[in-house]
Design a protein around this motif. Structure first.
Motif, PDB file in Angstrom:
ATOM      1  N   GLU A 221       0.518  -0.837   0.619  1.00 27.45           N
ATOM      2  CA  GLU A 221       0.164   0.062   0.136  1.00 27.45           C
ATOM      3  C   GLU A 221       1.149   0.781   0.671  1.00 27.45           C
ATOM      4  N   VAL A 222       1.761   1.242   0.717  1.00 24.86           N
ATOM      5  CA  VAL A 222       2.976   2.568   0.679  1.00 24.86           C
ATOM      6  C   VAL A 222       3.251   2.611  -0.768  1.00 24.86           C
ATOM      7  N   GLU A 223       3.363   1.807  -1.637  1.00 25.40           N
ATOM      8  CA  GLU A 223       4.788   1.815  -2.839  1.00 25.40           C
ATOM      9  C   GLU A 223       3.388   2.406  -2.973  1.00 25.40           C
ATOM     10  N   ARG A 224       2.335   1.715  -2.815  1.00 27.10           N
ATOM     11  CA  ARG A 224       1.209   2.420  -4.411  1.00 27.10           C
ATOM     12  C   ARG A 224       1.407   3.784  -4.342  1.00 27.10           C
ATOM     13  N   ARG A 225       1.094   4.330  -2.458  1.00 28.13           N
ATOM     14  CA  ARG A 225       0.787   5.807  -2.721  1.00 28.13           C
ATOM     15  C   ARG A 225       1.869   6.789  -3.054  1.00 28.13           C
ATOM     16  N   ARG A 226       2.620   5.839  -2.895  1.00 29.39           N
ATOM     17  CA  ARG A 226       4.293   6.331  -3.587  1.00 29.39           C
ATOM     18  C   ARG A 226       4.277   6.300  -5.284  1.00 29.39           C
ATOM     19  N   PRO A 228       2.140   6.684  -7.499  1.00 34.39           N
ATOM     20  CA  PRO A 228       0.371   6.045  -7.964  1.00 34.39           C
ATOM     21  C   PRO A 228       0.357   6.304  -9.754  1.00 34.39           C
ATOM     22  N   ARG A 267       5.206   1.418 -11.801  1.00 34.03           N
ATOM     23  CA  ARG A 267       4.606   2.944 -11.477  1.00 34.03           C
ATOM     24  C   ARG A 267       5.456   3.099 -10.773  1.00 34.03           C
ATOM     25  N   ASN A 269       5.806   8.010  -9.511  1.00 37.10           N
ATOM     26  CA  ASN A 269       5.826   8.846  -9.041  1.00 37.10           C
ATOM     27  C   ASN A 269       5.017  10.303  -9.450  1.00 37.10           C
TER      28      ASN A 269
END
Length: 310
Positions: A221-226, A228, A267, A269
């Motif tokens: 989840e942290v990686e997805r937020r970092r 996006p 992915r 940022n």
């Protein structure tokens, strides 16, 4: 060590009992009992009915003086159960069986209290020194007690709350506390903890909780937020290795297309920065979306042509 603990707890054991308790063969049990004697431990065998192995004169060793804290330390030194080799996990299980009953729960809790994740967050270079309240929080995890936690967030705002510590994670050089709170499961950076006071109240621990699995979900989840932004592309098979080296965990490899290329998702940022990373890979990949990333690639291509065309 497990055999010696069994001898001290039961006073007399048979090779069959040792084999059953420690999940080994009777032959191995006899060999290990003989090895204790060769190592200088005053152990001897009594033959016949009612016979078995005993410590001479009820002898005790320093192991008999293990405190609950020392037992926990022993299991912590062995390393997190989630990262242990099969041989280490087997050894830990045997030691748990041999320990006095009051020590078993905390020994198992110590083995399950820590997860090690060697990957850093991006290019983070956090000071590797263990944070101030690490020992107190790990003790709370092992003893299963709630903690009144003082915490300073990234905006320097300090708050206080009662948490149910579930586990400790070492992520590269950084340390995290995984806890249950009134707002659900939360993760706290331990270097931001300003106080940690055990309340003595028991932790409410979900029956199906697994620290390693929980951390994987948190890290994802942290990686997805970092990162996006997701760029979709198709890649020539020979380019997959290049993408893996360049993007690591930011790369997701999918299935093959009808022309033999491979679908990938990368992915990032920021759309412009991600386009810049992809621009040098035109030999292997064809970016299919999103449109914003393709537009940035078009702009990069035009600038390259203007600057370097002859």
């Amino acid at each position: 060590m497990a055999v010696l603990l069994l001898l001290q707890r039961r006073e007399q054991v048979t090779a069959a009992e040792v084999a059953r308790e420690l999940e080994i063969s009777e032959r191995t049990a006899r060999r290990d009992l003989d090895a204790l004697g060769m190592a200088g431990v005053p152990v001897y065998s009594r033959q016949g009915r009612g016979g078995g192995w005993r410590l001479m004169g009820g002898a005790r060793t320093d192991l008999s003086g293990l405190t609950a804290g020392e037992v926990r330390a022993l299991f912590l030194v062995a390393g997190p159960a989630s990262a242990a080799t099969p041989a280490v996990r087997t050894a830990l299980r045997k030691l748990v069986h041999a320990l006095p009953e009051p020590f078993r729960a905390q020994a198992e809790a110590a083995a399950a209290s820590l997860v090690t994740d060697p990957q850093r967050w991006g290019s983070s270079r956090v000071e590797p020194r263990p944070p101030r309240f690490l020992d107190e929080l790990q003790d709370a995890v092992i003893r299963g007690v709630q903690v009144r936690l003082g915490y300073v967030d990234r905006d320097r705002h300090e708050t206080e709350r009662t948490v149910h510590p579930l586990g400790i994670v070492a992520k590269g050089p950084s340390w995290y506390l995984v806890s249950h709170t009134e707002a659900g499961r939360r993760t706290f950076r331990i270097d931001r903890v300003s106080s940690a006071d055990p309340t003595g109240d028991p932790v409410h621990r979900p029956g199906d909780f697994d620290l390693a699995e929980s951390w994987r979900a948190i890290a994802d989840e942290v990686e997805r937020r970092r990162t996006p932004v997701e760029a979709r592309a198709v890649c020539a098979p020979q380019g997959i290795g290049v993408l893996r080296m360049g993007f690591g965990d930011r790369l997701v490899v999918g299935g093959s297309t009808t022309d033999g290329r491979i679908e990938v998702v990368i992915r990032g940022n920021d759309e412009a920065i991600l386009a810049g990373e992809l621009a040098g890979l035109v030999e292997w990949i064809d970016v299919t979306g999103p449109p914003a990333v393709r537009d940035h690639l078009t702009s990069i291509g035009k600038m390259l042509v203007e600057r370097y065309a002859t």
